[in-house]
Design an enzyme around this catalytic site. Structure first.
Site, mmCIF file in Angstrom:
data_model
loop_
_atom_site.group_PDB
_atom_site.id
_atom_site.type_symbol
_atom_site.label_atom_id
_atom_site.label_comp_id
_atom_site.label_asym_id
_atom_site.label_seq_id
_atom_site.Cartn_x
_atom_site.Cartn_y
_atom_site.Cartn_z
ATOM 1 N N TRP A 126 10.927 -9.855 -0.348
ATOM 2 C CA TRP A 126 10.170 -9.603 -2.136
ATOM 3 C C TRP A 126 11.394 -10.440 -2.273
ATOM 4 O O TRP A 126 12.198 -10.973 -2.624
ATOM 5 C CB TRP A 126 9.944 -7.568 -2.599
ATOM 6 C CG TRP A 126 8.836 -7.255 -1.720
ATOM 7 C CD1 TRP A 126 7.432 -8.135 -1.538
ATOM 8 C CD2 TRP A 126 8.193 -5.925 -2.314
ATOM 9 N NE1 TRP A 126 7.186 -6.929 -0.929
ATOM 10 C CE2 TRP A 126 7.199 -5.684 -2.324
ATOM 11 C CE3 TRP A 126 9.474 -5.064 -2.163
ATOM 12 C CZ2 TRP A 126 6.809 -4.605 -1.300
ATOM 13 C CZ3 TRP A 126 8.685 -3.659 -2.329
ATOM 14 C CH2 TRP A 126 6.878 -3.924 -1.896
ATOM 15 N N ARG A 138 4.365 -0.716 -7.601
ATOM 16 C CA ARG A 138 3.503 -0.055 -6.985
ATOM 17 C C ARG A 138 3.056 1.144 -6.485
ATOM 18 O O ARG A 138 3.840 1.923 -6.610
ATOM 19 C CB ARG A 138 2.222 -1.003 -6.469
ATOM 20 C CG ARG A 138 2.793 -0.945 -4.550
ATOM 21 C CD ARG A 138 2.110 -1.823 -4.384
ATOM 22 N NE ARG A 138 2.937 -2.293 -2.689
ATOM 23 C CZ ARG A 138 2.592 -3.250 -2.367
ATOM 24 N NH1 ARG A 138 1.722 -3.726 -1.756
ATOM 25 N NH2 ARG A 138 3.151 -3.880 -0.520
ATOM 26 N N ASN A 187 -4.504 1.314 -0.357
ATOM 27 C CA ASN A 187 -3.643 0.374 0.247
ATOM 28 C C ASN A 187 -2.411 1.198 0.633
ATOM 29 O O ASN A 187 -1.519 1.655 0.141
ATOM 30 C CB ASN A 187 -3.067 -0.766 -0.316
ATOM 31 C CG ASN A 187 -2.865 -1.611 0.261
ATOM 32 O OD1 ASN A 187 -3.036 -2.480 0.498
ATOM 33 N ND2 ASN A 187 -1.425 -1.944 0.430
ATOM 34 N N GLU A 188 -2.502 1.837 1.592
ATOM 35 C CA GLU A 188 -1.735 1.493 2.428
ATOM 36 C C GLU A 188 -0.361 3.208 1.820
ATOM 37 O O GLU A 188 0.261 3.217 1.084
ATOM 38 C CB GLU A 188 0.156 0.869 2.163
ATOM 39 C CG GLU A 188 -0.295 -0.097 3.802
ATOM 40 C CD GLU A 188 0.706 -0.905 3.387
ATOM 41 O OE1 GLU A 188 1.734 -1.498 2.776
ATOM 42 O OE2 GLU A 188 1.143 -1.905 4.159
ATOM 43 N N GLU A 245 -4.362 -6.255 7.746
ATOM 44 C CA GLU A 245 -3.144 -6.962 7.596
ATOM 45 C C GLU A 245 -1.954 -7.678 8.341
ATOM 46 O O GLU A 245 -1.840 -6.797 8.489
ATOM 47 C CB GLU A 245 -1.969 -6.320 5.870
ATOM 48 C CG GLU A 245 -2.679 -5.694 5.152
ATOM 49 C CD GLU A 245 -2.054 -6.083 3.796
ATOM 50 O OE1 GLU A 245 -0.434 -6.004 3.779
ATOM 51 O OE2 GLU A 245 -1.907 -5.326 2.589
HETATM 52 C C1 GAL Z 1 2.061 -4.566 2.460
HETATM 53 C C2 GAL Z 1 1.692 -4.570 1.412
HETATM 54 C C3 GAL Z 1 1.019 -5.342 1.665
HETATM 55 C C4 GAL Z 1 1.919 -7.009 1.034
HETATM 56 C C5 GAL Z 1 2.715 -6.745 2.453
HETATM 57 C C6 GAL Z 1 3.849 -7.693 2.011
HETATM 58 O O1 GAL Z 1 2.129 -3.606 3.180
HETATM 59 O O2 GAL Z 1 -0.147 -4.194 1.823
HETATM 60 O O3 GAL Z 1 0.410 -5.877 0.102
HETATM 61 O O4 GAL Z 1 2.871 -6.015 0.106
HETATM 62 O O5 GAL Z 1 2.928 -5.809 2.589
HETATM 63 O O6 GAL Z 1 4.375 -7.811 3.358
#
Ligand code: GAL
Length: 669
Positions: A311, A103, A141-142, A303
């Site tokens: 991952w 992404r 996003n970020e 979040e």
């Molecule tokens: C964040 C991101 C999320 C997901 C998460 C995983 O940085 O915005 O989409 O990837 O980490 O912990």
């Protein structure tokens, strides 16, 4: 208050949606964030829009009574887009194109990408801008995460050259300010100036800093493009925010924030292969950065980690209690809403091991119960608590440009910007001092102490402001490598610490970078540090005291006549200079003395117990947060009768807080 979950309806069969929503209902949430990665669903072919999946999900979420935050999906440009417009892809500093497959594979400098982003954002805005359940938007996003902050392709180069032309007007002016006479780098045309792709040696630091500024500006503009597009189509009641990360990116969150209603933040105290969470102070620093990004305005945690993350690598499993602790910590420091990431762990895709409130099997267990406990615990008091004031006595100066200058020239293999910032933040955090992280444009007069750590890249306007603040009676703490560079990232021709030398009452004639396994010794010879000895690392400024009093010298046969820590009186105020990477013990001793002299309130607590104060007209609030995973602690309370805001239990004098315990106490004024 809003408390919710990040949900990905597109990743689950429709038959499961109602089960999920029912479980969410029983959990007690009231908001759901969706759609931030759904571009290929909403625009499966160029210019063809299909909102059916999200329409259906939104209707159902609405029926269950939840409000919705919609993400614009631009962090995940679809395969058709990349096939048709490969020029959108970013390029790394080796000149390699970053391919499709994860992404954030776009450069904000691509005109095509801007047009395509605008179109999907516009279509979403038109489609959902009046929906009663949609309360707001998260754009993208970020920004900049996963190294997407800097791109080194041809479109970036052209945009960089235009940016430079706008900034300098005349290429000769740029040559002079960057010092391009060095190594025959004089430019005669804007088109000759490169983006800093890989070279044999290092690039000119002035070019590197301007490149970071340019990258940051490009993101600010890209964000504005999305925000302005949305604002044309969506109801005024719908807010617009973005979920930031703060990890030294070439990004100016404060500039971006000017176009947002409020900022959001993604709170991951532990991520990926990390063996342990980052320190309580390191987490607190991020919240303080968030609060400082829009001048003290509250923020959303869009979040909030709810399970082990990773991952291909999985790290630390948050212990029972962590979820509540990190939620309470964020709220104590300014979060007004908490959205847990993620509702349920995905079975496929890159993030199979990003665990959520539910795991892969979708059954509610320990983490679900813990989130429920958090929500129940907040019910009676959260609205008043989050609306109360956070007031600060101490300011910590942070400027991303200074951080970039350090990234460009760390000068020691031991130097890490955040670690060194924490050296000056952590002792205050340990003493439960209330602090703000500020930029140069803020009013200093409301602070009793201003800490200006590792102030390498200086700004004349801020230097003058600091002088005025001290003249009027303020106290400033500086560190090693103060005053070295001007705004062009060029070394000053003044004796160090440059423009700050007279304020500090010292001169620095020689210094030493302490690399791995190197250290030096200092000894306190007067004032608060008398009799103390400490090992120092990372850096030594060998300080000549002029008008300043020497508090510590080097305990070294070569440099024993040089000062390591000094204190100067300037006007009605006081200036400390910490010339080396002092040990935490000596920093604590110094801070105890400074905060006592300046009447900054502080509270002793066991290591890893964090106390945060908030207040409103009627009540004082005190959050007691025990980050210790091993044991509980007794905490001495400020005078008065305190009530546990959740249970109503009464306390005075002290409170026993269990390991990973978190509690908010209230006291009527
Ligand atoms: C964040 C991101 C999320 C997901 C998460 C995983 O940085 O915005 O989409 O990837 O980490 O912990």
């Amino acid at each position: 208050m809003y408390i919710g979950v990040d949900y990905y309806p597109e990743q689950w069969p429709r038959e499961r949606w109602e089960t999920d929503l029912q479980l969410m209902k029983e959990l007690g949430i009231n908001v759901v964030r969706i759609a931030e990665f759904g571009w290929s669903i909403m625009e499966p072919e160029e210019g063809e829009f299909d909102f059916r999946l999200y329409d259906e999900a939104i209707e159902l979420i609405h029926q269950y009574g939840f409000d919705i935050v919609l993400g614009t999906p631009t962090a995940t440009p679809p395969a058709w887009l990349i096939e048709k417009y490969p020029e959108v892809l970013p390029v790394d500093d080796h000149g390699h194109v970053i391919g499709f497959g994860a992404r954030r594979h776009y450069t904000v400098n691509s005109d095509v990408f801007q047009v395509l982003s605008k179109r999907i954002v516009k279509e979403m805005g038109k489609h959902y801008g009046n929906h009663p359940a949609v309360i707001g938007w998260q754009v993208d996003n970020e920004y900049g995460h996963e190294k997407s902050d800097r791109s080194y392709g041809e479109v970036d180069e052209k945009a960089f050259q235009n940016w430079l032309e706008k900034k300098y007007g005349d290429v000769q002016a740029l040559n002079e300010r960057w010092g391009t006479v060095f190594w025959s780098q004089t430019y005669t045309n804007w088109s000759q100036i490169p983006v800093p792709r890989k070279v044999y040696q290092e690039h000119n630091p002035s070019l590197l800093l301007d490149f970071d500024r340019f990258c940051a500006d490009s993101y600010t503009k890209y964000n504005r493009l999305q925000v302005e597009t949305l604002r044309q189509y969506v109801d005024e009641r719908q807010f617009i925010t973005h979920n930031f990360v703060y990890s030294g990116l070439a990004q100016d969150q404060k500039e971006i924030a000017k176009d947002l209603d409020f900022i959001s933040f993604d709170n991951y105290p532990v991520w990926g292969g990390l063996a342990d969470p980052i320190s309580p102070a390191a987490i607190a620093r991020q919240h303080d950065l968030c609060r400082g990004t829009k001048n003290g305005k509250g923020f959303w945690v869009m979040e909030e980690l709810s399970g082990a993350q990773g991952w291909s690598q999985i790290g630390y499993l948050p212990r029972p209690g962590h979820l509540k602790l990190w939620t309470y910590q964020a709220m104590s420091r300014g979060a007004e809403a908490i959205v847990y990431f993620r509702w349920r762990a995905a079975r496929f895709g890159t993030e199979q091991f990003c665990h959520g409130i539910l795991d892969h099997d979708g059954k509610p267990r320990r983490k679900y119960d813990e989130v429920k406990e958090v929500i129940d615990s907040l019910r009676g008091f959260a609205d008043d608590w989050i609306a109360s004031d956070y007031s600060a006595d101490v300011a910590f100066y942070h400027d991303p440009e200074n951080e970039w200058a350090w990234q460009i020239q760390p000068q020691s293999d031991q130097f890490d910007y955040v670690k060194e910032f924490l050296r000056f933040y952590e002792p205050a955090h340990a003493m439960n001092v209330q602090g703000n992280i500020i930029r140069a444009d803020e009013d200093l007069s409301k602070y009793k102490v201003v800490v200006v750590p590792i102030y390498f890249l200086t700004k004349t306007g801020f230097n003058d402001k600091l002088k005025k603040y001290v003249e009027d009676g303020g106290t400033v703490i500086f560190s090693y490598r103060t005053g070295v560079k001007d705004e062009d990232n060029v070394v000053t021709d003044k004796t160090l610490p440059g423009e700050l030398a007279d304020l500090c009452g010292i001169e620095v004639h020689e210094y030493e970078s302490l690399r791995e396994n190197k250290s030096s010794q200092v000894k306190g010879i007067s004032g608060p540090l008398s009799g103390m000895e400490a090992t120092v690392n990372v850096w030594c400024d060998y300080v000549e005291a002029d008008t300043a009093e020497v508090l510590a010298t080097y305990n070294d046969s070569w440099f024993q006549d040089k000062a390591a820590v000094t204190r100067n009186t300037y006007g009605k105020g006081t200036v400390y200079y910490v010339g080396c990477g002092l040990s935490p013990e000596m920093m604590n001793q110094l801070y105890t003395s400074v905060f006592t002299d300046t009447e900054v309130p502080f509270m002793e607590s066991a290591e890893n117990v964090e106390i945060v104060k908030r207040n409103c007209g009627e009540y004082d609030y005190l959050s007691v947060l025990n980050h210790d995973v091993e044991k509980g602690h007794d905490v001495s309370l400020p005078s008065g009768d305190w009530t546990d805001a959740t249970t109503g239990d009464k306390y005075s004098k002290s409170l026993a807080i269990p390991r990973l315990g978190s509690v908010v106490l209230m006291k009527k004024k």
